[in-house]
Scaffold this motif. Structure first.
Motif, PDB file in Angstrom:
ATOM      1  N   ASP A  16       2.236   3.183   2.923  1.00  0.00           N
ATOM      2  CA  ASP A  16       1.240   4.255   2.805  1.00  0.00           C
ATOM      3  C   ASP A  16       1.870   5.529   2.256  1.00  0.00           C
ATOM      4  OD1 ASP A  16      -1.265   5.363   2.818  1.00  0.00           O
ATOM      5  OD2 ASP A  16      -1.325   5.769   4.959  1.00  0.00           O
ATOM      6  N   HIS A  71      -8.964   1.674   0.673  1.00  0.00           N
ATOM      7  CA  HIS A  71      -8.798   1.985   2.094  1.00  0.00           C
ATOM      8  C   HIS A  71     -10.015   1.474   2.845  1.00  0.00           C
ATOM      9  CE1 HIS A  71      -6.133   5.302   0.478  1.00  0.00           C
ATOM     10  NE2 HIS A  71      -5.381   4.816   1.438  1.00  0.00           N
ATOM     11  N   HIS A 101       0.837  -1.215   0.000  1.00  0.00           N
ATOM     12  CA  HIS A 101       0.000   0.000   0.000  1.00  0.00           C
ATOM     13  C   HIS A 101       0.866   1.257   0.000  1.00  0.00           C
ATOM     14  CE1 HIS A 101      -3.415   2.575   0.469  1.00  0.00           C
ATOM     15  NE2 HIS A 101      -2.883   3.147   1.537  1.00  0.00           N
ATOM     16  N   HIS A 121       1.188   5.574  -1.833  1.00  0.00           N
ATOM     17  CA  HIS A 121       0.755   6.672  -2.734  1.00  0.00           C
ATOM     18  C   HIS A 121       2.017   7.460  -3.107  1.00  0.00           C
ATOM     19  CE1 HIS A 121      -3.175   5.811  -0.971  1.00  0.00           C
ATOM     20  NE2 HIS A 121      -2.657   6.023   0.214  1.00  0.00           N
ATOM     21  N   HIS A 161      -5.075  -0.758   5.681  1.00  0.00           N
ATOM     22  CA  HIS A 161      -5.203  -0.392   7.113  1.00  0.00           C
ATOM     23  C   HIS A 161      -6.153  -1.348   7.846  1.00  0.00           C
ATOM     24  CE1 HIS A 161      -3.098   3.112   5.788  1.00  0.00           C
ATOM     25  NE2 HIS A 161      -4.145   3.635   5.184  1.00  0.00           N
TER      26      HIS A 161
HETATM   27 ZN   LIG Z   1      -3.335   5.095   1.934  1.00  0.00          ZN
END
Ligand SMILES: [Zn+2]
Length: 478
Positions: free
Chosen positions: A308, A227, A70, A72, A260
């Motif tokens: 993340d 998410h 995960h 970005h 998450h």
């Molecule tokens: Zn995220």
């Protein structure tokens, strides 16, 4: 591409029968094209083609490379901008929904920011990524994020987050997605993130399943990601119960990763196990922003790890695995201690943390050839030097990696059998590091001042989520 032999290393191979790491104290690996084709104790037993390059890795640790499920990457250029940010500030401040962020980034910025993020990971031995690509506010930033994934040199499941945007319609986004994924890259695989789409397609009437099936056939989708928070966080449409029990998306056969997922219900956990779906725990993020992580320790069998937002903390998976290991230990020890008793066992083994950062990522993506060293697996490998002051003297190589190593110990990295780092130097970059570095720094220096101050918290998060006081630390003498 020339075949390669990694000769005489300590190899962390995967034993399929026991689903555990089998340490080969002195073994050699033959790499032909993009695959591991043989592993032998004696390198002369390897069926090596003529002109195979031999790399001596005696005394070093050969590990499967790490899987970050995960991330970005477009945000990398914010690095250190939010050392004390909380999640409820993040959204309106620096996310894809921040007008200031949309205005600050040129398409070239999204490109260089994403590219540098992949390179940070590669430098630390992370070769596979599930990119939750929410660079979705214009056609140009969408394209430049994808181009960075292709140029980054890592393996990326590029899960684009189609979302209604004022100046960039959902139809336009689909049209562009259709075209960009036609330019097939063997290492960048199309996927979807369902944050933006979820509310329109997950209606419990079967249309969402038909929709995703149609898109899967058309775009050759390889993964779904989203998410999910739950608990006190405002509820979205993305719990495993919602996505699977009510909308049957597991019937697509696609891997589905819930990022998450700190407040899973019993029903959610049962669904993950029943359909072999995964949560991506991002320990440092969940500590940093305050998502919380109340249930991750109960679902290790259906969990993998991610980072993340690489701009707010470590971008490597060694840090994530180590932090998660110790968080689970602390949580479970505390249960016993709170009962007035002394712990009589260690709740989590170091090998489990290693598997969460490697093999479990491959499992989450339904790829038996990712995150493992076996004959037939992808030649995505890391060699730890092991000679630095922090690792010196190791006898247990898994403990050496999880408890003592840092990205500076990574001597070599291979993706698909191709060098990405060699002799501690990044190699085969799409552009010279000096050039990339100065573009990245220029973008960081220009963008960060535009977002220097987080906007004040509203009364409620999205008009719904209620805030409460947090006990804060003090380092002043009382
Ligand atoms: Zn995220």
């Amino acid at each position: 591409m020339m075949s390669k032999i990694l000769k005489d290393g300590t190899v962390l191979s995967f034993d399929k029968a026991t689903h555990s790491i089998k340490v080969l104290p002195r073994a050699s690996i033959l790499i032909v094209d993009d695959r591991i084709t043989a592993i032998e104790d004696n390198s002369s037993d390897l069926p090596a083609p003529p002109e195979t390059e031999v790399i001596n890795v005696a005394g070093k640790i050969v590990s499967p490379s790490f899987v970050n499920t995960h991330v970005h990457m477009w945000q990398s250029v914010y690095r250190t901008l939010g050392p004390n940010v909380i999640l409820s500030q993040y959204f309106s401040w620096v996310s894809q929904y921040s007008e200031a962020a949309n205005a600050a980034f040129t398409p070239d910025d999204v490109y260089i920011s994403s590219l540098e993020g992949y390179i940070e990971g590669l430098n630390g031995g992370v070769t596979s990524y599930v990119e939750h690509a929410h660079n979705n506010w214009s056609a140009l930033v969408m394209r430049s994020g994808y181009r960075a994934a292709v140029d980054g040199g890592a393996r990326v499941w590029w899960c684009y987050d189609i979302a209604p945007r004022l100046d960039f319609s959902v139809d336009e986004q689909w049209d562009i997605y259709d075209t960009i994924v036609q330019k097939v890259s063997s290492r960048v695989l199309p996927g979807l993130s369902l944050d933006g789409l979820g509310s329109s397609i997950l209606n419990g009437d079967g249309t969402g399943l038909d929709f995703i099936r149609e898109k899967t056939a058309k775009l050759n989708l390889q993964a779904l990601s989203m998410h999910h928070l739950g608990g006190p966080w405002p509820q979205g449409n993305t719990s495993p119960t919602r996505v699977c029990a009510e909308n049957d998306l597991h019937s697509t056969g696609l891997p589905i990763i819930f990022s998450h997922a700190p407040f899973l219900t019993k029903s959610d956990m049962q669904i993950l196990r029943q359909h072999d779906l995964f949560v991506s725990i991002t320990p440092e993020s969940e500590c940093h922003y305050g998502h919380g992580q109340n249930t991750g320790h109960l679902i290790s069998d259906q969990a993998c790890l991610g980072v993340d937002t690489t701009w707010t903390f470590s971008g490597d998976m060694l840090s994530q695995a180590r932090l998660w290991l110790q968080l689970v230990r602390l949580r479970n020890y505390t249960k016993t201690l709170d009962a007035g008793l002394l712990p009589n066992a260690n709740p989590m083994a170091v090998e489990q943390a290693f598997l969460l950062a490697t093999r479990q990522g491959g499992r989450a993506l339904r790829r038996d050839d990712i995150g493992v060293i076996t004959v037939g697996a992808k030649a995505d490998l890391v060699v730890f030097n092991g000679d630095g002051p922090n690792m010196l003297g190791w006898s247990d190589p898994v403990a050496a990696v999880i408890l003592h190593a840092h990205p500076g110990d990574v001597e070599h990295v291979l993706v698909d059998g191709e060098w990405r780092k060699r002799d501690f130097q990044l190699v085969n970059l799409s552009q010279p590091w000096e050039e990339l570095r100065s573009q990245f720094v220029e973008a960081a220096r220009r963008i960060q001042p535009q977002l220097a101050t987080p906007p004040p918290l509203r009364d409620r998060l999205w008009g719904v989520g209620e805030f409460g006081d947090v006990e804060c630390a003090s380092t002043l003498r009382q």
